[in-house]
Design a protein around this motif. Structure first.
Motif, PDB file in Angstrom:
ATOM      1  N   LEU A   5       0.808  -1.432   0.132  1.00 24.54           N
ATOM      2  CA  LEU A   5       0.033  -0.118  -0.240  1.00 24.54           C
ATOM      3  C   LEU A   5       1.083   0.965  -0.303  1.00 24.54           C
ATOM      4  O   LEU A   5       0.463   2.797  -1.065  1.00 24.54           O
ATOM      5  N   GLN A   6       2.136   1.419   0.822  1.00 22.92           N
ATOM      6  CA  GLN A   6       2.585   2.462   0.461  1.00 22.92           C
ATOM      7  C   GLN A   6       3.528   2.412  -0.861  1.00 22.92           C
ATOM      8  O   GLN A   6       3.504   3.616  -1.379  1.00 22.92           O
ATOM      9  N   LYS A   7       3.459   1.617  -1.525  1.00 25.21           N
ATOM     10  CA  LYS A   7       4.189   2.153  -2.941  1.00 25.21           C
ATOM     11  C   LYS A   7       2.967   2.575  -3.374  1.00 25.21           C
ATOM     12  O   LYS A   7       3.573   3.277  -4.527  1.00 25.21           O
ATOM     13  N   LEU A   8       2.095   2.074  -3.679  1.00 21.81           N
ATOM     14  CA  LEU A   8       1.019   1.990  -4.815  1.00 21.81           C
ATOM     15  C   LEU A   8       0.368   3.919  -4.023  1.00 21.81           C
ATOM     16  O   LEU A   8       0.159   4.101  -4.791  1.00 21.81           O
ATOM     17  N   ILE A   9       0.406   4.545  -2.805  1.00 16.80           N
ATOM     18  CA  ILE A   9       0.641   5.512  -1.985  1.00 16.80           C
ATOM     19  C   ILE A   9       1.168   6.644  -2.939  1.00 16.80           C
ATOM     20  O   ILE A   9       1.479   7.909  -3.961  1.00 16.80           O
ATOM     21  N   ALA A  10       2.994   6.158  -3.304  1.00 11.92           N
ATOM     22  CA  ALA A  10       3.890   6.815  -3.830  1.00 11.92           C
ATOM     23  C   ALA A  10       3.835   6.630  -4.796  1.00 11.92           C
ATOM     24  O   ALA A  10       4.299   8.355  -5.970  1.00 11.92           O
ATOM     25  N   LEU A  15       2.084  10.456  -9.936  1.00 12.97           N
ATOM     26  CA  LEU A  15       0.904  11.141 -10.747  1.00 12.97           C
ATOM     27  C   LEU A  15       0.838  12.798 -10.335  1.00 12.97           C
ATOM     28  O   LEU A  15       0.784  13.100 -11.855  1.00 12.97           O
ATOM     29  N   GLU A  16       0.551  12.697  -9.689  1.00  9.52           N
ATOM     30  CA  GLU A  16       0.415  13.707  -8.742  1.00  9.52           C
ATOM     31  C   GLU A  16       1.025  14.663  -9.025  1.00  9.52           C
ATOM     32  O   GLU A  16       1.112  16.174 -10.246  1.00  9.52           O
ATOM     33  N   LYS A  17       2.224  14.443  -9.027  1.00 10.45           N
ATOM     34  CA  LYS A  17       3.704  15.602  -9.833  1.00 10.45           C
ATOM     35  C   LYS A  17       3.822  15.550 -10.751  1.00 10.45           C
ATOM     36  O   LYS A  17       4.188  16.610 -11.263  1.00 10.45           O
ATOM     37  N   ARG A  18       3.385  14.776 -11.920  1.00 13.31           N
ATOM     38  CA  ARG A  18       3.192  14.614 -12.707  1.00 13.31           C
ATOM     39  C   ARG A  18       2.736  15.585 -13.536  1.00 13.31           C
ATOM     40  O   ARG A  18       2.426  16.165 -15.122  1.00 13.31           O
TER      41      ARG A  18
END
Length: 355
Positions: A5-10, A15-18
């Motif tokens: 889940l941590q990897k999924l959130i990262a 995506l938000e940065k892109r």
């Protein structure tokens, strides 16, 4: 599960940065692709954050409990731990379901074909009733329906009708409607009150873009002819109707309901791409042995999926044994409850297979 889940959130935060990267913002197609992926992950990420927050709260509360000496404070901490631990199983179940790969076609618009089956005039009338049901259902969901091609029956209803449904995640809902629909009722034309059984087939095709299906011009035979039926001055005087045959598969589509030959040709190409795309999906499923998708995901058109019994005021979906009322479903009011039950059965089976 925590690490995953941590990897999924990262990945979501990346995506938000892109999405604010000038290079991405300046490329409409790439921005739309990333924005769509970002939106599709939002609910899962929210659940993941809630799950991880509950784990953190439990850990912090246990550390404080170990150091706390006040009985009242200890009691409050134990209550917090119990409340968060109680949330974890349901959150975990929801996350597991969300992590199951979805149908890549779920976001697509659809082309629906209804064809009268066994039962003569009554089958055509029933096909018309099904079209009216879907029209009301779509209107209630603020979807748009556009008739692409139709062949009305003199007794009422349709011998065949094809229409496009546009809106939010149309295919994810409508895909459960593919198959043979059977009606048992007293037809309006029956003078002795006898119950007749009639059928109509429904095909729900995910709309295929040109990038999904490449069609070579040399593989097409295009015929034009005079339209028939209502349509104004051009009917029977101009060759506006179009029939396209895809020679490699002998797939035939036709349209005469649009105002011009160009519009009818475009409608034919939409229908042809959808049918060829469906053929490719069925081929892939056959190779994968996807029996579940044939039974629930797309429906087997050679077998009845649902019976509409008017005398008993009951509609039964035979795939899962779900019952609803005859008028409620045909009026479009309770069709959603049937589809919800099918979707739940689909998710449960996919979860069982994943486990």
């Amino acid at each position: 599960m925590g690490d995953k889940l941590q990897k999924l959130i990262a990945a979501y935060e990346e995506l938000e940065k892109r999405m604010v990267d000038p290079a991405v913002v300046g490329d409409p197609k790439e921005y739309a692709r990333i924005a769509k992926e970002h939106a599709s992950q939002a609910e899962l990420v929210a659940k993941a954050r809630e799950y991880l927050a509950a784990l953190d709260d439990i850990e912090v509360a246990k550390e404080m409990l170990h150091e706390e000496s006040d009985p009242d404070e200890k009691a409050m901490l134990q209550e917090d731990i119990a409340a968060n631990e109680a949330k974890l199983p349901s959150l975990e179940q929801e996350i597991k379901i969300m992590l199951i790969p979805g149908d890549p076609n779920d976001e697509k618009d659809t082309i629906v074909e209804i064809r009268a089956g066994v039962g003569g005039d009554e089958a055509a009338i029933f096909a018309g009733d099904l079209y009216d049901m879907y029209h009301r259902f779509a209107t209630g969901r603020k979807w748009k329906i556009e008739v692409l091609s139709s062949s009305p029956s003199e007794a009422g209803g349709f011998k065949t009708i094809e229409f496009k449904v546009t809106g939010d995640k149309v295919y994810s809902v409508m895909k459960y409607e593919s198959g043979v629909h059977r009606v048992q009722r007293v037809p309006k034309t029956e003078s002795q009150g006898r119950i007749h059984t009639s059928t109509a087939t429904v095909a729900v095709l995910p709309e295929a873009d040109e990038i999904d299906i490449q069609i070579a011009e040399e593989d097409l035979r295009i015929d034009t002819y005079c339209a028939s039926g209502p349509g104004g001055q051009g009917v029977n005087t101009t060759y506006s109707a179009v029939r396209i045959t895809h020679l490699p598969t002998n797939t035939v589509v036709q349209s005469q309901d649009q105002r011009s030959q160009i519009q009818n040709r475009e409608v034919c190409m939409q229908m042809l791409r959808a049918r060829l795309y469906e053929m490719e999906l069925e081929r892939q499923q056959a190779e994968q042995g996807a029996e579940r998708l044939a039974q629930i995901g797309h429906g087997n058109r050679s077998e009845k999926i649902r019976t509409y019994n008017q005398p008993q005021d009951r509609v039964t979906d035979h795939r899962i044994g779900f019952n609803a009322t005859y008028n409620g479903v045909l009026m479009g009011d309770t069709l959603q409850s049937v589809i919800d039950a099918l979707a739940a059965a689909d998710r449960a089976q996919r979860l069982a297979e994943a486990v």
